[in-house]
Scaffold this active site. Structure first.
Site, PDB file in Angstrom:
ATOM      1  N   ASP A  83      10.494 -28.386 -38.865  1.00 40.34           N
ATOM      2  CA  ASP A  83       9.384 -29.331 -38.760  1.00 40.34           C
ATOM      3  C   ASP A  83       9.589 -30.272 -37.581  1.00 40.34           C
ATOM      4  OD1 ASP A  83      11.584 -30.450 -40.184  1.00 40.34           O
ATOM      5  OD2 ASP A  83      10.300 -32.078 -40.917  1.00 40.34           O
ATOM      6  N   GLU A 148      12.742 -32.069 -42.742  1.00 42.97           N
ATOM      7  CA  GLU A 148      13.798 -32.994 -42.327  1.00 42.97           C
ATOM      8  C   GLU A 148      13.213 -34.292 -41.802  1.00 42.97           C
ATOM      9  OE1 GLU A 148      16.714 -35.060 -39.840  1.00 42.97           O
ATOM     10  OE2 GLU A 148      14.790 -34.227 -39.194  1.00 42.97           O
TER      11      GLU A 148
END
Length: 430
Positions: A83, A148
């Site tokens: 991400d 994350e």
């Protein structure tokens, strides 16, 4: 050593991964599925057996294990997140999800540094080994994670809680925010993270008596909260030097030809940036919410504070927040993750140093502690010591910290290739 095909693939894979919009807006709003499928496909082509795991639809993680040649050696976790933080296209010089390579050899796009370039290095290294029939000494677990950039609920936190068996035997891990070039005093430094401050995101609330804005009201929730926020913002936290930071300052001072001085870091020149935020706890007010009309005193007021805690500093942090908030303002942890520390005298740390110096003999690998945090926090619940090591060569005009999460994030193509050489060498010899 990374072959010609691997050096091309690391660029190709970075471009492809950037083109998947894996923006994480927080609150569960994200989609890593296509990037995860891409990574799984590349791993499968190299003979591994990746699995895609999701706590929620499209919040996808990939895990694969490569068995090493020494069954007695502890396994190593190598992890990178898929991400990225949001990017406002109007602010960028190029489309942030274009993966464009310009005439100067710069690869542009959100995630090139944080951290799809590292993801690409992981894939390129595995595929090179498959072509050459190479197996590392240690078994390696490769993990590509979701979420994350938020709280890791759908990523490493989920993997550590629900799929701990996939990481059996792993004693150490490497991931982002270390091994990049940092220029200071005419030297090329390569900070390797061996610690992280803990995350302490707080919610503060104050309650008072609602009333008309024209009336005297000593029980004003906004005033109570504003006072606490002002005290928190002005607080000078005491020095708390951890072993990792002590080692970092000692090495940096020696390289710059000065004596260690925690109270005055100017002798470290630019390298002071590597340690100045990790010498103490911190708490920065970031959000204030109260009221709905100028002539109405509200009953409630709310704020958020980004706290960070050095290893061993948790008790001090909590006692200080109690004192600064006082009796009229309540605080609680909205999100909390432990501080981390890993040994700087371990064989693994020595192998990271050696890999950098093999490809930059005049470079200086040094330990440091991250001011923020990574997925290593979640994997630490499994007893895995985490290091920040995602090698990358950067020119003097670049700043890793400025480009990660920044506008016009980009990376030199040759910097990626340097990173692959270093990473592959470390993984082969660790």
């Amino acid at each position: 050593m990374a072959d010609a095909r691997a050096l091309e693939e690391v660029v190709e894979f970075t471009r492809d991964l950037v083109r998947f919009d894996t923006t994480n807006r927080g609150g569960g709003d994200g989609n890593e599925r296509e990037a995860a499928e891409y990574a799984a496909e590349k791993l499968a082509e190299a003979g591994l057996e990746p699995v895609i795991l999701e706590k929620a639809p499209n919040r996808s993680n990939v895990v694969a294990r490569l068995e090493g040649t020494d069954p007695e050696a502890p396994a190593l976790l190598v992890h990178g997140h898929l991400d990225v933080v949001p990017a406002a296209a109007a602010d960028w010089s190029v489309d942030p999800f274009s993966g464009e390579v310009d005439a100067d050899g710069m690869l542009w796009g959100r995630g090139t540094i944080d951290m799809k370039g590292m993801d690409a290095m992981m894939l390129a290294a595995v595929r090179e080994w498959a072509r050459e029939g190479v197996r590392p000494r240690r078994s390696i677990v490769f993990a590509f994670t979701a979420d994350e950039e938020a709280e890791a609920e759908y990523g490493s936190g989920y993997l550590a809680e629900a799929h701990a068996g996939l990481f059996e035997g792993c004693t150490e891990g490497i991931s982002e925010s270390g091994g990049f070039t940092f220029h200071s005093g005419g030297m090329r430094l390569y900070p390797i993270a061996a610690g992280e401050r803990g995350t302490a995101w707080l919610e503060l609330t104050a309650r008072g008596r609602a009333g008309h804005g024209s009336k005297a009201n000593p029980d004003n929730a906004v005033s109570k909260l504003a006072g606490a926020i002002a005290r928190i913002g002005a607080h000078e936290w005491p020095l708390r030097v951890t072993p990792v930071v002590e080692a970092a300052v000692a090495e940096l001072a020696a390289l710059h030809g000065v004596e260690p001085d925690y109270a005055d870091l100017r002798g470290l020149q630019e390298a002071a940036q590597l340690v100045e935020s990790t010498l103490r706890n911190s708490a920065n007010p970031t959000v204030l919410e109260a009221g709905y009309k100028v002539n109405v005193i509200p009953e409630h007021a709310r704020a958020e504070v980004d706290g960070r805690v050095v290893p061993g500093g948790e008790a001090e942090f909590e006692a200080t927040m109690d004192e600064l908030c006082g009796p009229d303002v309540a605080w609680r942890y909205a999100h909390r993750e432990r501080p981390l520390t890993a040994p700087v005298d371990s064989p693994t740390f020595a192998a990271m140093r050696a890999a950098i110096q093999r490809f930059d003999p005049e470079g200086h690998p040094v330990p440091f502690c991250m001011s923020g945090g990574t997925d290593a926090k979640q994997f630490s619940r499994l007893g895995i010591a985490g290091y920040g090591f995602s090698p990358l060569a950067l020119p003097p005009e670049f700043g890793y910290g400025k480009l990660a999460h920044g506008v016009d994030e980009r990376v030199p193509v040759e910097g990626l290739r340097f990173g692959l050489r270093v990473l592959e060498d470390f993984l082969r010899n660790a």
